[in-house]
Design a protein around this motif. Structure first.
Motif, short mmCIF file in Angstrom:
data_model
loop_
_atom_site.label_atom_id
_atom_site.label_comp_id
_atom_site.label_asym_id
_atom_site.label_seq_id
_atom_site.Cartn_x
_atom_site.Cartn_y
_atom_site.Cartn_z
N LYS A 132 13.34 26.47 8.52
CA LYS A 132 12.59 25.65 7.45
C LYS A 132 12.92 23.98 7.93
N GLY A 133 14.09 23.66 8.20
CA GLY A 133 14.46 22.33 8.64
C GLY A 133 13.38 21.80 10.02
N ASP A 134 13.29 22.79 10.85
CA ASP A 134 12.36 22.47 11.92
C ASP A 134 11.01 22.18 11.56
N LEU A 135 10.41 22.90 10.47
CA LEU A 135 8.92 22.92 10.07
C LEU A 135 8.98 21.63 9.30
N LEU A 136 9.84 21.16 8.59
CA LEU A 136 9.88 20.08 7.83
C LEU A 136 9.77 18.75 8.94
N GLN A 137 10.63 18.93 9.83
CA GLN A 137 10.37 17.88 10.88
C GLN A 137 9.30 17.84 11.55
N PHE A 138 8.61 19.00 11.78
CA PHE A 138 7.17 19.20 12.43
C PHE A 138 6.12 18.31 11.70
N ILE A 139 6.31 18.82 10.21
CA ILE A 139 5.21 18.20 9.29
C ILE A 139 5.29 16.80 9.10
N LYS A 140 6.64 15.99 9.30
CA LYS A 140 6.81 14.74 9.29
C LYS A 140 6.14 13.83 10.82
N LEU A 141 6.59 14.65 11.72
CA LEU A 141 5.87 13.99 12.96
C LEU A 141 4.40 14.36 13.11
N LEU A 142 4.01 15.41 12.47
CA LEU A 142 2.22 15.31 12.14
C LEU A 142 1.68 14.23 11.51
N LYS A 143 2.63 14.00 10.22
CA LYS A 143 1.96 13.01 9.48
C LYS A 143 1.91 11.69 10.16
N VAL A 144 3.17 11.28 10.93
CA VAL A 144 3.38 10.14 11.60
C VAL A 144 2.16 10.03 12.73
N ASP A 145 2.08 10.95 13.34
CA ASP A 145 0.91 11.13 14.43
C ASP A 145 -0.37 10.82 14.08
N TYR A 146 -0.53 11.43 12.81
CA TYR A 146 -1.87 11.02 12.01
C TYR A 146 -2.15 9.57 11.90
N LEU A 147 -0.81 9.12 11.27
CA LEU A 147 -0.94 7.60 10.66
C LEU A 147 -1.05 6.52 11.89
N GLU A 148 -0.62 6.93 13.19
CA GLU A 148 -0.57 6.21 14.49
C GLU A 148 -1.48 6.45 15.23
N ASN A 149 -2.17 7.59 15.13
CA ASN A 149 -3.06 8.07 16.17
C ASN A 149 -4.35 8.62 15.43
N LYS A 150 -4.86 8.17 14.38
CA LYS A 150 -5.81 8.58 13.44
C LYS A 150 -7.37 8.74 14.37
N GLN A 151 -7.29 7.94 15.21
CA GLN A 151 -8.42 7.85 16.00
C GLN A 151 -8.51 9.03 16.98
N GLU A 152 -7.37 9.58 17.50
CA GLU A 152 -7.54 10.71 18.23
C GLU A 152 -7.40 12.17 17.63
N TRP A 153 -7.75 12.24 16.24
CA TRP A 153 -7.70 13.30 15.44
C TRP A 153 -9.04 13.62 15.36
N GLU A 154 -9.66 15.00 15.54
CA GLU A 154 -11.00 15.41 15.41
C GLU A 154 -11.12 15.43 13.87
N ASN A 155 -10.34 16.03 13.08
CA ASN A 155 -10.33 16.28 11.59
C ASN A 155 -9.60 15.50 10.76
N THR A 156 -10.05 14.51 10.08
CA THR A 156 -9.44 13.61 9.35
C THR A 156 -9.60 13.45 7.99
N SER A 157 -10.29 14.72 7.63
CA SER A 157 -10.60 14.93 5.89
C SER A 157 -10.04 16.24 5.71
N VAL A 158 -9.65 16.40 4.53
CA VAL A 158 -9.04 17.76 4.29
C VAL A 158 -9.86 18.99 4.46
N ASP A 159 -11.18 18.81 4.08
CA ASP A 159 -12.20 19.72 4.24
C ASP A 159 -12.37 20.44 5.66
#
Length: 76
Positions: free
Chosen positions: A13-40
């Motif tokens: 669970k701790g690993d998953l929580l850390q992964f989610i945090k890292l994914l969020k940071v990556d989104y905030l810092e590298n949004k232009q690299e994400w293919e899917n930037t909306s929930v849908d």
């Protein structure tokens, strides 16, 4: 950040929580690299990948992942 290397190390669970945090940071810092930037489109891509992959097994705790996804839509 190489998420394919990090995701293989998620074993708790701790690993998953850390992964989610890292994914969020990556989104905030590298949004232009994400293919899917909306929930849908994000959910569409998750569904498409889950259909296409052979990496998911019946041993996974599917209900826990479903709860995480649902909580993301409602939890405040």
């Amino acid at each position: 950040m190489k998420f394919d290397e990090i995701e293989t190390k998620v074993k708790s669970k701790g690993d998953l929580l850390q992964f989610i945090k890292l994914l969020k940071v990556d989104y905030l810092e590298n949004k232009q690299e994400w293919e899917n930037t909306s929930v849908d489109t994000f959910l569409d891509a998750m569904e498409a990948w889950a259909i296409d992959t052979d990496l998911l097994t019946e041993e996974a705790k599917w209900c826990a992942f479903a709860r995480i996804l649902y909580a993301g839509s409602r939890y405040d």
